[in-house]
Design a protein around this motif. Structure first.
Motif, short mmCIF file in Angstrom:
data_model
loop_
_atom_site.label_atom_id
_atom_site.label_comp_id
_atom_site.label_asym_id
_atom_site.label_seq_id
_atom_site.Cartn_x
_atom_site.Cartn_y
_atom_site.Cartn_z
N ALA A 1 0.83 -1.21 0.00
CA ALA A 1 0.00 0.00 0.00
C ALA A 1 0.86 1.25 0.00
N ASN A 2 1.98 1.22 0.72
CA ASN A 2 2.84 2.40 0.79
C ASN A 2 3.56 2.65 -0.53
N LEU A 3 3.94 1.61 -1.21
CA LEU A 3 4.54 1.77 -2.54
C LEU A 3 3.52 2.35 -3.53
N ALA A 4 2.27 1.86 -3.45
CA ALA A 4 1.23 2.37 -4.35
C ALA A 4 0.92 3.83 -4.07
N TYR A 5 0.90 4.21 -2.79
CA TYR A 5 0.63 5.60 -2.43
C TYR A 5 1.73 6.52 -2.95
N ALA A 6 2.98 6.11 -2.78
CA ALA A 6 4.09 6.93 -3.27
C ALA A 6 4.01 7.11 -4.78
N ALA A 7 3.54 6.09 -5.48
CA ALA A 7 3.45 6.18 -6.95
C ALA A 7 2.41 7.20 -7.39
N ASP A 8 1.49 7.58 -6.49
CA ASP A 8 0.46 8.57 -6.82
C ASP A 8 0.93 10.01 -6.66
N ALA A 9 2.12 10.22 -6.12
CA ALA A 9 2.58 11.58 -5.81
C ALA A 9 2.78 12.39 -7.09
#
Length: 349
Positions: free
Chosen positions: A259-267
Motif C-alpha cells: 500500500a505504501n509503494l502504491a501511495y508513493a506512486a500517486d505523488a
C-alpha cells in the motif's frame, strides 16, 4: 526559556481522533513534530520549548495507534496514506496555514509524504534519521541499499531491517513480548548508543536468527532508565501510554509495504520534492545508517532544495542532542525559508 506546553488537545472526525501537545503563540507560524516508533509527541518537548520561545506555534501529535489517538484494529489502517490523512485533518483543525513539518523515524515517512503529496501545506520539511524515498518507505526500497560488505546477503537477506520481516512473520507475538514488561522494553529502546566503530552491525540484523527481539526469554531484560534521554515524568508517561495501548498499533506501521509503494506512486511530479528540505543524520544510528551506507542516495536525487547536517549521536538524536538539533533547524530556517525567520523576529520585537 521554559515555554508552557499544553496537553489534552484533540480533533475528532468521522474517521479518526488525534490528540496533541502544543506550545507557543496561537498565531505564530506552524511547526508540527511527528514522532516515530515507539514514542509519543512528548519526545519533541525540548524542540517545542525552543521554537515556541522564538515565536513558533509548535504542535506534536500522538500518531495513529499511540497515546490518546485512535487505534484501529486493522493493520491496513496504518498505511502511510491513512497517516497522512490524519495529519491533513489535524492541519485543517490548526487553521491550515503552511507549516514546517518535522519528522523522526516513521514520523519522517509521514512528513516526507506531506511534502510530496501536499506541498501546498508545507513551508519546508525537516527529517531526522529516515531519508526520503520517492518510491515509498517500504522494505523493497531499503533492502537494495544495504551495505553488503557489512551485511552479506546470504546471512543477512535484508541487512539491518531483519526485524521488519520478523513483524510480518510473528506480528502478534512481537507485540506481546514488548508488552510483558513495558518499562523494561522502553528503557532498553531509549538508551544512548556507543560511538560507532568500524564493522559494527545493528542488533536488529539478527532478530529472526535469535528467535525474536529477546530470544528465549520472550521479554525485555530489566534495564535502568537512561536519564540523559527521558526524564522520569516523560518515561512514566510513556510507560502508562504503552501499558494502555500496547504495541499492536505501533508495529502495524510496518505491515503495509504494498500500500505504501502504491501511495508513493500517486505523488505529483514523480514524488520529487521542491520545497526547502533539511535532513539530519545521526552518526551512531546503526539501523537507519545514512552516514556510511547508500541509504541517503535516493533522497539526494529527489529533493531539489536539500540541506544535510550530521550530528554525532544515536537514533533518538532529538533527545540525545536536543540543542544541536534545534540549532540545525534554526540555521536552516534562517538561510532557506525565505522571509519566515525575519517575520518571526519582527513579531517578537
Amino acid at each position: 526559556m521554559n515555554e508552557l506546553i499544553t496537553t489534552g488537545n484533540a480533533v475528532e472526525t468521522v474517521r479518526h481522533r488525534t490528540t496533541w501537545m502544543e506550545s507557543g503563540p496561537a498565531h505564530g507560524p506552524l511547526m508540527i513534530f511527528l514522532h516515530g516508533w515507539p514514542a509519543l509527541g512528548l519526545v519533541w518537548r525540548q524542540q517545542m520549548q525552543h521554537f515556541a520561545a522564538r515565536g513558533w506555534r509548535c504542535v506534536a501529535p500522538d500518531m495513529r495507534g499511540y497515546g490518546g489517538s485512535s487505534r484501529p484494529d486493522s493493520t491496513g489502517a496504518y498505511a502511510v496514506r491513512e497517516l497522512v490523512a490524519d495529519m491533513v485533518e489535524l492541519h485543517n483543525a490548526l487553521g491550515g496555514a503552511p507549516a514546517v513539518w518535522v519528522g523522526h523515524d516513521w514520523g519522517s515517512a509521514v512528513a516526507w509524504s506531506m511534502a510530496s503529496q501536499h506541498a501546498e501545506r508545507c513551508t519546508g520539511v525537516v527529517n531526522l534519521c529516515i531519508p526520503y524515498f520517492s518510491r515509498g518507505f517500504a522494505l523493497p526500497e531499503l533492502a537494495h541499499l544495504v551495505d553488503r560488505d557489512l551485511y552479506p546477503e546470504h546471512t543477512y537477506p535484508v541487512g539491518q531491517w531483519d526485524y521488519w520481516l520478523f513483524y510480518r512473520e510473528h506480528f502478534t507475538r512481537a507485540a506481546k513480548e514488548f508488552e510483558v514488561d513495558v518499562a523494561a522494553t522502553l528503557a532498553l529502546i531509549y538508551q544512548r548508543r556507543p560511538k560507532r566503530e568500524a564493522g559494527m552491525r545493528a542488533f536488529t540484523a539478527g532478530i529472526r536468527a535469535q528467535n525474536g527481539w529477546f530470544g528465549a526469554a520472550g521479554r525485555a531484560p530489566v534495564t535502568s532508565r537512561d536519564d540523559m534521554l527521558l526524564s522520569q515524568d516523560d518515561f512514566d508517561a510513556m510507560v502508562a501510554a504503552f501499558n494502555d495501548a500496547g504495541f499492536i498499533g505501533a508495529n502495524a506501521w510496518y505491515m503495509n509495504d504494498a500500500a505504501n509503494l502504491a501511495y508513493a506512486a500517486d505523488a505529483p511530479n514523480f514524488g520529487r520534492i521542491g520545497i526547502p528540505s533539511l535532513f539530519i543524520h545521526a552518526t551512531n544510528d546503526l539501523v537507519c545508517d545514512s552516514t556510511q551506507s547508500r541509504l541517503a542516495e535516493p533522497m539526494r536525487e529527489d529533493c531539489e532544495r536539500l540541506t544535510e547536517v550530521t550530528i554525532e549521536g544515536g537514533h533518538h538524536i532529538m533527545i540525545e542532542r536536543p540543542l544541536d538539533v534545534c540549532h540545525a533547524i534554526d540555521e536552516w530556517v534562517r538561510l532557506k525559508i525565505e522571509g519566515l525567520d525575519q517575520a518571526v523576529r519582527d513579531r517578537d520585537r
